[in-house]
Design an enzyme around this catalytic site. Structure first.
Site: not given
Ligand SMILES: O=P(O)(O)OC[C@@H](O)[C@@H](O)c1c[nH]c2ccccc12
Length: 276
Positions: A56, A58, A115, A162, A183, A214
């Site tokens: 991702e 991010k 996302k 999700e 998640n 996540s």
């Molecule tokens: O940074 P991490 O802990 O690897 O998580 C990534 C992703 O799962 C996370 O950004 C995410 C999962 N569901 C979401 C919904 C909205 C925003 C962000 C997310």
């Protein structure tokens, strides 16, 4: 300053989307989409015979604040080598994301997921017009899950639905979801608990792809989640913030290659006993 809540973000997205629709009506997006080629299949990318990896892009988050200012092109170089699909944050206020990153990522030959907090069907068309192959749908946030899944498929996209609870998983399956995300981060207080995947994985049918999202900080977490029965992992912060991302992705790839997909099933009262 009190921490932002998912409700704050969702209400902000509703305002932003309504302003965007005024500037660019849906019919303009539909016209743009007509000229586009089909996106690569998100579903096929995850259906391989080993654990699939979704990385991702991010740049920030409410829980971590700024994560990385690395450019999308720099990250796509790594993602093209190690990812089966890519996720791109497009929410700007709290994740420093943007649809321009999605558009740039969709230029590469790999399925890209939007996302974001989808609150309106317009956003599904926005994703498709930007070249996405998938979008994130959160049952409590998106107004009509079944209709949202159908709209995605009409636009040659497959959503990731999700889920945070057993009832979410029930609803997602009833709505026809083929890709379910769990998640591990609680979007209310941003705490991470990998046990969430363990508790919910047995409720996801074999024919549905389970993505654990996540909290994966390294190969150890990857192995734990894959052994809980996840078919795929979605990883953002760890790869965006790592000083040696290539090394990290090589270690995770090794774990993924060795894991045999498959989920245990609950018998009798096992599901309820874990909450006793
Ligand atoms: O940074 P991490 O802990 O690897 O998580 C990534 C992703 O799962 C996370 O950004 C995410 C999962 N569901 C979401 C919904 C909205 C925003 C962000 C997310």
């Amino acid at each position: 300053m009190s921490r932002v809540t998912i409700e704050d973000i969702v209400s902000m997205r509703k305002t932003e989307i309504n302003e965007t629709i005024m500037k660019k009506p849906l019919r303009e997006l539909k016209r743009e989409i007509k000229d586009l080629k089909e996106p690569p299949s998100f579903l096929r990318a995850l259906e391989g015979n080993r654990a699939a990896l979704i990385y991702e892009y991010k740049r920030a988050s409410p829980s971590a604040s700024e994560i990385s200012l690395k450019s999308l092109s720099e990250m796509m170089e790594l993602f093209m080598e190690f990812a089966d699909a890519v996720s791109v944050l497009t929410e700007r206020s709290h994740f420093n994301g943007g649809i321009e990153y999605l558009r740039e990522a969709s230029e590469y030959e790999i399925p890209v997921m939007m996302k974001d907090f989808l609150v309106h069907e317009y956003q599904i068309y926005q994703a498709r017009a930007a070249g996405a192959a998938s979008v994130l749908l959160i049952p409590e946030v998106y107004p009509d899950l079944e209709a949202g899944i159908e709209t995605c498929r009409e636009l040659s996209m497959e959503p990731l639905v999700e889920c945070r609870s057993a009832i979410d998983i029930y609803r997602a399956i009833e709505a026809g979801a083929e890709v379910i995300g769990v998640n591990n981060r609680n979007l209310e207080d941003f705490t991470v608990d990998l046990e969430r995947t363990r508790a919910l994985a047995p409720l996801v049918p074999d024919e549905v792809i389970l993505v654990s999202e996540s909290g994966v900080m390294g190969p150890e977490d990857a192995e734990i989640l894959l052994n809980y029965g996840a078919d795929a992992l979605l990883i953002g912060t760890a790869v965006m913030s790592s000083p040696e991302p290539r090394e990290l992705l090589e270690e995770i790839a090794e774990v993924a290659a060795l894991c045999k997909p498959g989920r245990k099933r609950y018998g009798g009262d096992e599901f309820f006993e874990q909450f006793a």
